[in-house]
Design an enzyme around this catalytic site. Structure first.
Site, PDB file in Angstrom:
ATOM      1  N   SER A  56      60.623   7.047  12.716  1.00 23.77           N
ATOM      2  CA  SER A  56      60.631   7.878  11.510  1.00 23.77           C
ATOM      3  C   SER A  56      61.552   7.235  10.481  1.00 23.77           C
ATOM      4  O   SER A  56      62.275   6.288  10.778  1.00 23.77           O
ATOM      5  CB  SER A  56      61.137   9.280  11.853  1.00 23.77           C
ATOM      6  OG  SER A  56      62.510   9.199  12.216  1.00 23.77           O
ATOM      7  N   ASP A  94      56.210   6.775  11.543  1.00 22.76           N
ATOM      8  CA  ASP A  94      55.986   8.217  11.503  1.00 22.76           C
ATOM      9  C   ASP A  94      56.360   8.730  10.101  1.00 22.76           C
ATOM     10  O   ASP A  94      57.444   8.426   9.602  1.00 22.76           O
ATOM     11  CB  ASP A  94      56.900   8.847  12.576  1.00 22.76           C
ATOM     12  CG  ASP A  94      56.556  10.286  12.891  1.00 22.76           C
ATOM     13  OD1 ASP A  94      55.433  10.719  12.596  1.00 22.76           O
ATOM     14  OD2 ASP A  94      57.433  10.980  13.466  1.00 22.76           O
ATOM     15  N   HIS A  95      55.483   9.475   9.469  1.00 21.48           N
ATOM     16  CA  HIS A  95      55.763  10.079   8.158  1.00 21.48           C
ATOM     17  C   HIS A  95      56.214   9.097   7.083  1.00 21.48           C
ATOM     18  O   HIS A  95      57.254   9.304   6.441  1.00 21.48           O
ATOM     19  CB  HIS A  95      56.805  11.195   8.279  1.00 21.48           C
ATOM     20  CG  HIS A  95      56.284  12.407   8.989  1.00 21.48           C
ATOM     21  ND1 HIS A  95      55.383  13.276   8.433  1.00 21.48           N
ATOM     22  CD2 HIS A  95      56.508  12.855  10.245  1.00 21.48           C
ATOM     23  CE1 HIS A  95      55.087  14.223   9.307  1.00 21.48           C
ATOM     24  NE2 HIS A  95      55.749  13.985  10.416  1.00 21.48           N
ATOM     25  N   ASP A 116      51.992  10.019   4.871  1.00 25.98           N
ATOM     26  CA  ASP A 116      51.965  11.484   4.801  1.00 25.98           C
ATOM     27  C   ASP A 116      52.046  11.939   3.348  1.00 25.98           C
ATOM     28  O   ASP A 116      53.123  12.009   2.756  1.00 25.98           O
ATOM     29  CB  ASP A 116      53.136  12.059   5.609  1.00 25.98           C
ATOM     30  CG  ASP A 116      53.222  13.579   5.506  1.00 25.98           C
ATOM     31  OD1 ASP A 116      52.350  14.201   4.849  1.00 25.98           O
ATOM     32  OD2 ASP A 116      54.162  14.160   6.075  1.00 25.98           O
ATOM     33  N   HIS A 234      51.105  16.781  15.218  1.00 27.68           N
ATOM     34  CA  HIS A 234      52.553  16.576  15.067  1.00 27.68           C
ATOM     35  C   HIS A 234      53.280  17.791  15.634  1.00 27.68           C
ATOM     36  O   HIS A 234      52.662  18.806  15.946  1.00 27.68           O
ATOM     37  CB  HIS A 234      52.903  16.438  13.579  1.00 27.68           C
ATOM     38  CG  HIS A 234      52.623  15.073  13.050  1.00 27.68           C
ATOM     39  ND1 HIS A 234      53.593  14.248  12.564  1.00 27.68           N
ATOM     40  CD2 HIS A 234      51.462  14.373  12.968  1.00 27.68           C
ATOM     41  CE1 HIS A 234      53.046  13.103  12.186  1.00 27.68           C
ATOM     42  NE2 HIS A 234      51.751  13.151  12.416  1.00 27.68           N
ATOM     43  N   GLY A 235      54.600  17.663  15.705  1.00 30.18           N
ATOM     44  CA  GLY A 235      55.425  18.825  16.051  1.00 30.18           C
ATOM     45  C   GLY A 235      55.004  19.490  17.347  1.00 30.18           C
ATOM     46  O   GLY A 235      54.912  20.711  17.429  1.00 30.18           O
ATOM     47  N   SER A 237      56.406  19.288  20.527  1.00 25.38           N
ATOM     48  CA  SER A 237      57.342  19.438  21.647  1.00 25.38           C
ATOM     49  C   SER A 237      57.199  20.847  22.203  1.00 25.38           C
ATOM     50  O   SER A 237      56.822  21.778  21.481  1.00 25.38           O
ATOM     51  CB  SER A 237      58.780  19.199  21.178  1.00 25.38           C
ATOM     52  OG  SER A 237      59.038  17.805  21.111  1.00 25.38           O
ATOM     53  N   ILE A 278      55.743  13.829  20.226  1.00 22.92           N
ATOM     54  CA  ILE A 278      56.810  14.535  20.934  1.00 22.92           C
ATOM     55  C   ILE A 278      58.138  13.856  20.617  1.00 22.92           C
ATOM     56  O   ILE A 278      58.322  12.675  20.926  1.00 22.92           O
ATOM     57  CB  ILE A 278      56.527  14.548  22.449  1.00 22.92           C
ATOM     58  CG1 ILE A 278      55.261  15.378  22.717  1.00 22.92           C
ATOM     59  CG2 ILE A 278      57.727  15.111  23.212  1.00 22.92           C
ATOM     60  CD1 ILE A 278      54.709  15.249  24.108  1.00 22.92           C
ATOM     61  N   ASP A 279      59.021  14.596  19.979  1.00 16.78           N
ATOM     62  CA  ASP A 279      60.331  14.056  19.610  1.00 16.78           C
ATOM     63  C   ASP A 279      61.451  14.973  20.100  1.00 16.78           C
ATOM     64  O   ASP A 279      62.329  14.564  20.860  1.00 16.78           O
ATOM     65  CB  ASP A 279      60.389  13.880  18.079  1.00 16.78           C
ATOM     66  CG  ASP A 279      61.637  13.147  17.614  1.00 16.78           C
ATOM     67  OD1 ASP A 279      62.463  12.759  18.461  1.00 16.78           O
ATOM     68  OD2 ASP A 279      61.807  12.952  16.392  1.00 16.78           O
TER      69      ASP A 279
HETATM   70 ZN   LIG Z   1      55.567  14.866  12.238  1.00 18.74          ZN
END
Ligand SMILES: [Zn+2]
Length: 334
Positions: A56, A94-95, A116, A234-235, A237, A278-279
């Site tokens: 990121s 990422d992004h 993005d 995305h997002g 987790s 997954i972050d």
């Molecule tokens: Zn994201």
């Protein structure tokens, strides 16, 4: 100018094709540190899974972009050393929030980038996405774009509200941008606090918060419009409660942290969703292990003493995701 192929990396095209056809998803794990990188590579090698290592803007600021690029190159060599003859590792931005940032990453050896433009007006998003795609495809770098807005906070990406992707826009968007995959918004969210308690219900038995379900109807509408087209979540987790409990038991304070239930992600993996990001779960696994270790060994001060269990805990989590949630184990190309 370095091409990713010279670094032993691969783009996402072939692995996404196989993932969509095979009803599983490729893990996209964010990394900022050597321990995360080692845990990701060990988990991917042991499970024989393709893997996307993503960077990121926050990771670039933290670790330095050049270092991360060399770490990804090192990851390929490390996977081979661990006995994987032909690792499939993607280095992904990422992004990316501008054409310049995407170009910069492509020029330094990334095999995949996300642009993005989801916060921009629709036509503006298309225009810059198209520009990134045109540049990237000259070097066979694959491009992920985004339509719809996710709520939550992740590094510099933040939004108060979410807007589901409009299925009626996806054909036009995919055709005009030429993107290789599309990140959509169907109720996932960035960070460890994906939902406010008032958006959730409480399980009367356990007292735990239950988040609102993902909008599978929107996902299926999109799949119908773009059959076989790679979709990204995305997002995603799950914010495992045992990690949150460990953190809180050893001096942390994460009240009501909540994620996406794994059974919903398993369900999504079987559809055209072929990349799941997954972050936060890695951050939680690392922090839980470090807090526990330091509380139990107040005399330890060598970072290797507490980073070793942190790395082990992340690896365990990555393997669990690959095998039990995404289903990408044993899916390396023959
Ligand atoms: Zn994201």
């Amino acid at each position: 100018m370095v091409n990713y192929k010279d670094l032993g990396l691969v783009n996402t095209r072939e692995m996404f094709k196989r993932a969509v056809a095979g009803g599983y998803a490729i893990p996209a794990f964010n990394f900022n540190t050597m321990e995360q990188m080692q845990a990701i590579v060990q988990a991917a090698v042991e499970t024989k899974s393709p893997v996307i290592m993503q960077v990121s803007k926050g990771a670039r600021n933290y670790a330095n972009a050049t270092i991360l690029r060399y770490m990804a190159e090192g990851a390929v060599a490390y996977a081979k050393e661990l006995g994987c003859e032909h690792p499939e590792i993607v280095l992904h931005l990422d992004h990316g929030d501008s054409f310049e940032l995407c170009k910069d990453c492509i020029d330094m050896g990334f095999s995949s980038v996300m642009y993005d433009g989801s916060a921009l007006p629709y036509e503006e998003n298309i225009k810059i996405s198209r520009q990134v795609v045109e540049y990237a495809h000259q070097y066979d770098v694959t491009v992920e774009c985004e339509l719809g807005v996710l709520a939550g906070v992740e590094d510099e990406v933040a939004s108060e509200v979410s807007h589901y992707t409009k299925p009626e826009e996806v054909i036009d968007f995919a055709t005009r941008t030429g993107c290789d995959s599309l990140a959509i918004s169907i109720g996932t969210s960035h960070g460890a606090y994906k939902f406010k308690p008032e958006q959730c219900t409480r399980d009367p038995k356990t007292g735990k918060l239950v988040p609102p379900p993902l909008a599978f109807d929107v996902l299926h509408e999109i799949e119908k419009k773009l059959p076989g087209f790679p979709i990204v979540l995305h997002g995603s987790s799950s914010v495992p409660q045992e990690e949150v409990d460990t953190i809180n038991a050893y001096g942390g304070k994460l009240p009501d942290a909540i994620g996406i239930p794994e059974d919903q992600l398993r369900e999504a993996s079987k559809s055209a969703v072929c990349k799941i990001n997954i972050d936060s779960d890695s951050r939680l696994a690392m922090t839980a292990a470090i807090r526990k270790h330091l509380a139990e060994h107040p005399d330890h001060f060598d970072p290797r003493q507490y980073l070793k269990p942190a790395r082990e805990n992340m690896k365990k989590m990555y393997i669990h995701k690959i095998v039990n949630v995404l289903g990408s184990d044993g899916k390396l190309a023959e």
